[in-house]
Design a protein around this motif. Structure first.
Motif, PDB file in Angstrom:
ATOM      1  N   PHE A   1     -83.240 -38.155   6.805  1.00 23.00           N
ATOM      2  CA  PHE A   1     -84.147 -38.963   5.979  1.00 23.00           C
ATOM      3  C   PHE A   1     -84.102 -40.421   6.414  1.00 23.00           C
ATOM      4  O   PHE A   1     -83.057 -40.979   6.735  1.00 23.00           O
ATOM      5  N   ASN A   2     -85.304 -41.031   6.431  1.00 24.43           N
ATOM      6  CA  ASN A   2     -85.424 -42.440   6.790  1.00 24.43           C
ATOM      7  C   ASN A   2     -86.471 -43.064   5.886  1.00 24.43           C
ATOM      8  O   ASN A   2     -87.618 -42.611   5.835  1.00 24.43           O
ATOM      9  N   ILE A   3     -86.079 -44.113   5.153  1.00 22.77           N
ATOM     10  CA  ILE A   3     -87.000 -44.737   4.198  1.00 22.77           C
ATOM     11  C   ILE A   3     -88.228 -45.300   4.877  1.00 22.77           C
ATOM     12  O   ILE A   3     -89.301 -45.417   4.277  1.00 22.77           O
ATOM     13  N   GLU A   4     -88.108 -45.620   6.181  1.00 21.50           N
ATOM     14  CA  GLU A   4     -89.246 -46.191   6.915  1.00 21.50           C
ATOM     15  C   GLU A   4     -90.407 -45.213   7.007  1.00 21.50           C
ATOM     16  O   GLU A   4     -91.560 -45.611   7.109  1.00 21.50           O
ATOM     17  N   ARG A   5     -90.086 -43.909   6.926  1.00 19.84           N
ATOM     18  CA  ARG A   5     -91.143 -42.891   6.984  1.00 19.84           C
ATOM     19  C   ARG A   5     -92.110 -42.983   5.806  1.00 19.84           C
ATOM     20  O   ARG A   5     -93.248 -42.523   5.900  1.00 19.84           O
ATOM     21  N   LEU A   6     -91.664 -43.547   4.713  1.00 21.69           N
ATOM     22  CA  LEU A   6     -92.496 -43.603   3.507  1.00 21.69           C
ATOM     23  C   LEU A   6     -93.274 -44.903   3.382  1.00 21.69           C
ATOM     24  O   LEU A   6     -93.989 -45.112   2.409  1.00 21.69           O
ATOM     25  N   ILE A   7     -93.161 -45.779   4.367  1.00 23.10           N
ATOM     26  CA  ILE A   7     -93.829 -47.081   4.320  1.00 23.10           C
ATOM     27  C   ILE A   7     -94.979 -47.093   5.320  1.00 23.10           C
ATOM     28  O   ILE A   7     -94.765 -46.901   6.522  1.00 23.10           O
ATOM     29  N   PRO A   8     -96.225 -47.300   4.862  1.00 22.89           N
ATOM     30  CA  PRO A   8     -97.350 -47.354   5.811  1.00 22.89           C
ATOM     31  C   PRO A   8     -97.274 -48.605   6.680  1.00 22.89           C
ATOM     32  O   PRO A   8     -96.891 -49.675   6.217  1.00 22.89           O
ATOM     33  N   ASN A   9     -97.621 -48.436   7.956  1.00 21.24           N
ATOM     34  CA  ASN A   9     -97.658 -49.590   8.853  1.00 21.24           C
ATOM     35  C   ASN A   9     -98.674 -49.323   9.951  1.00 21.24           C
ATOM     36  O   ASN A   9     -98.948 -48.161  10.307  1.00 21.24           O
ATOM     37  N   PRO A  10     -99.266 -50.377  10.536  1.00 19.83           N
ATOM     38  CA  PRO A  10    -100.307 -50.226  11.550  1.00 19.83           C
ATOM     39  C   PRO A  10     -99.772 -50.171  12.980  1.00 19.83           C
ATOM     40  O   PRO A  10    -100.510 -50.415  13.930  1.00 19.83           O
ATOM     41  N   GLY A  11     -98.489 -49.861  13.144  1.00 23.55           N
ATOM     42  CA  GLY A  11     -97.898 -49.875  14.475  1.00 23.55           C
ATOM     43  C   GLY A  11     -98.556 -48.907  15.438  1.00 23.55           C
ATOM     44  O   GLY A  11     -98.604 -49.152  16.644  1.00 23.55           O
ATOM     45  N   TRP A  12     -99.080 -47.785  14.946  1.00 24.85           N
ATOM     46  CA  TRP A  12     -99.714 -46.794  15.807  1.00 24.85           C
ATOM     47  C   TRP A  12    -100.962 -47.357  16.495  1.00 24.85           C
ATOM     48  O   TRP A  12    -101.323 -46.910  17.594  1.00 24.85           O
ATOM     49  N   MET A  13    -101.620 -48.345  15.863  1.00 24.06           N
ATOM     50  CA  MET A  13    -102.799 -48.953  16.489  1.00 24.06           C
ATOM     51  C   MET A  13    -102.411 -49.703  17.762  1.00 24.06           C
ATOM     52  O   MET A  13    -103.104 -49.632  18.776  1.00 24.06           O
TER      53      MET A  13
END
Length: 653
Positions: free
Chosen positions: A53-65
């Motif tokens: 489990f990683n809390i970062e997985r539940l936070i939306p971010n535009p890094g994929w762009m």
């Protein structure tokens, strides 16, 4: 449609886009959804399953762009193929066109239209209840000198679009040639399909083919493989077709383009597709069956076009509030509620039309599959053409005339009246098409990113299906026949409405920006190249843009005639002539590159293989059995892809 209805539609669709973007940025990081949002990377072994489990997985971010943006075009081309590169160039081409047209339209034409007083006085205190027609060319008085601004804008955009078309045609052509020179030996470059083979007495197809090519191509003929039927109850040499392979690309090309027999309907040749791309049911039909099927396809397409007028008429009834109240009196009290009326006129019509359109690509693909094409890639390319022109007719022309002069359609059929009738009808539907861009463009593209249907299927199957290994899992292929017509149709709307209703241009620019990021991301992470046409979608793009320019010119001539500016109409006549001459030149200069390769390219590539590739003997040995019908192979070895050596690549050029 009033401004508030458009704002309602924009608000609803913007909210959906933001929701899909945020949900995607969260779900794509969850390992259990890798098969939905990154199946290609999963198959290629570039993703590792992790249960930590990683809390970062539940936070939306535009890094994929940023990751999508940073991949160079050469890297994108090598990983996704030439067709994918061509598709992305459709979007970048459109972005360039609508960047300039957007600057001219928003900062020059829109203020000119808005300053007119042909329709009514503008209520600045209650701007949202004004009609969107106030932002169109219809708001300028007849004979107004301000119309000359539109005249010069049409000239500028036509020249600019033609320049970009030439540049892109030249660029894609060079990439197609370069892709040939950089490719490993491919079976389809050395092989042709020969059908309508004449039956000889006391001999079979195998002997007939071998005798013919040994006699007339003795130094270049390599081998052949007669096409066999999967139906064991029918004699396998009954199929009068065979794949014939040669010792060089040049020899195969010579045999392909040369008439083989004095009788032109015998020994007919065509380019062989990649082995895995062959559409085997084609061979099971006789000449008469294929000829009848083509007639059936034409009839079904006409019937489908006629039936599609029903949802078009329903949609047009919803866009006109006064007509809706007259036809459905019991809705009057409900329609008095501002939000409901705004949703009905601004959002619902485009949504209904979009839902009906969902089935069209599947139907067109099926119709193309019974027309006699020998490859799946050609079936998709044919379906792309059908979907494009179906969309142009039913979404553009049918909407225009059902909404404005449906009762005068007989007059439209008189060619001399076409520009005038278009000039009356097209501006009246500007508000509908602006809402259509927002609904069908913004939200549908965001839905492609979110992959709603695959996500739902994955959630349903999850409790009942055990997780499969990546060896069994296959990445999906990109449906060019679905997405290319949509992108080109929005280009048609932008070009035709550029000077009529420039308010549409910012919404189109946003759509193409979304499309660039989303489609590039999907082609990198989701879709794996399987069937290729070698960039042969670009001529479809070129023809569509030329049609859009001619449509704009016809509408402009009619507009200036109706607006009592005959000199402007006369001075516009050279534009379609110039466009047609330009199109004719491009067809002579570039189109042959997309129908075949030159002797120069083929001979140079053959020499490179002889001098640099020591595995050619191995390749020719594998080529002998490359085109076996997978249905005729033993059951334990029925996977066609296992029959090919690494030299027999699955990429088609």
């Amino acid at each position: 449609m009033i401004v508030s209805a458009l704002l309602t539609s924009v608000g609803i669709n913007s909210g959906l886009c933001v929701l899909f973007f945020n949900l995607y940025s969260i779900l794509k990081k969850q390992p259990e959804y890798y098969n939905v949002y990154a199946p290609r990377l999963l198959v290629d072994g570039e993703l590792r399953m992790s249960n930590s489990f990683n809390i970062e997985r539940l936070i939306p971010n535009p890094g994929w762009m940023r990751q999508t943006w940073e991949l160079s075009e050469d890297e994108f081309l090598s990983s996704s193929g030439l067709d994918a590169m061509v598709f992305m160039h459709i979007i970048t081409f459109s972005l360039r066109v609508f960047t300039l047209s957007g600057i001219i339209g928003v900062f020059v034409l829109l203020p000119v239209n808005f300053s007119g007083d042909q329709l009514q006085d503008i209520n600045f205190a209650n701007l949202t209840n004004n009609s969107l027609d106030l932002f169109t060319i219809s708001n300028l008085k007849n004979g107004s000198k301000r119309l000359w601004v539109h005249f010069w804008a049409i000239y500028i955009i036509t020249i600019f679009v033609c320049y970009l078309l030439y540049y892109e045609y030249a660029y894609v052509s060079s990439k197609r040639i370069a892709f040939l020179h950089s490719s490993i030996p491919l079976p389809q470059h050395f092989t042709i399909l020969v059908h309508s083979i004449p039956l000889q007495p006391r001999t079979n197809i195998n002997n007939t083919v071998e005798n013919f090519f040994m006699e007339y191509h003795p130094s270049t003929y390599l081998s052949h493989l007669a096409v066999g039927r999967a139906n064991k109850l029918i004699n396998r040499n009954e199929v009068r077709a065979a794949f014939v392979s040669f010792k060089s690309r040049y020899a195969a090309s010579m045999a392909l383009h040369m008439q083989q027999s004095d009788n032109p309907i015998e020994w007919v040749t065509e380019q062989a597709p990649a082995p895995h791309d062959v559409y085997w049911p084609f061979f099971y039909s006789s000449f008469m069956q294929r000829w009848i099927s083509k007639l059936v396809v034409v009839f079904v397409c006409l019937l489908l076009t006629f039936l599609f007028l029903i949802p078009v008429l329903i949609v047009q009834g919803l866009t006109n509030l006064s007509q809706l109240e007259a036809r459905v009196p019991f809705l009057k009290s409900i329609l008095k509620i501002a939000f409901i009326s705004q949703v009905l006129t601004g959002y619902l019509p485009s949504l209904i039309l979009q839902l009906f359109l969902k089935a069209v690509p599947r139907i067109m693909k099926f119709l193309s599959s019974i027309q006699g094409y020998i490859s799946r890639s050609e079936i998709k390319r044919s379906a792309c053409n059908k979907v494009l022109w179906f969309t142009v007719w039913n979404i553009f022309l049918a909407n225009v005339f059902s909404g404005s002069i449906f009762n005068q359609l007989a007059v439209f059929l008189e060619p001399k009246n076409v520009p005038a009738r278009l000039a009356v009808a097209v501006p009246g539907q500007a508000s509908f098409f602006i809402a259509y861009v927002v609904t069908s463009g913004w939200t549908s593209t965001s839905t492609e990113l979110f992959r709603l249907i695959p996500l739902i299927i994955s959630l349903i199957k999850k409790p009942f299906v055990k997780p499969s290994s990546t060896d069994e899992f296959k990445a999906p292929t990109f449906s060019y026949h679905v997405h290319i017509p949509r992108v080109l149709f929005f280009g048609l709307l932008g070009i035709t409405y550029f000077f009529l209703a420039p308010l549409i241009l910012p919404f189109l620019s946003i759509y193409f920006c979304l499309g660039y990021i989303i489609y590039r991301n999907q082609l990198i992470n989701v879709y794996a190249p399987k069937y290729e046409t070698g960039g042969r979608y670009w001529p479809i793009v070129h023809n569509s843009v030329i049609f859009s320019l001619l449509m704009m010119h016809a509408i402009a001539v009619g507009i200036f005639t109706l607006k009592k500016l005959p000199l402007a109409s006369s001075l516009l006549v050279p534009l379609p002539v110039f466009t047609l001459v330009f199109n004719s030149y491009c067809r002579k200069r570039f189109l042959p590159i997309f129908t075949g390769y030159s002797a120069e390219s083929l001979i140079n590539k053959d020499r490179d293989d002889i001098n640099e590739d020591p595995r050619m003997a191995e390749f020719f040995n594998a080529l002998v059995t490359a085109y076996q019908n997978p249905a005729l192979l033993p059951k334990h070895n029925n996977n066609h892809e296992t029959q090919s050596s690494p030299l027999l690549s699955t990429v088609q050029v």
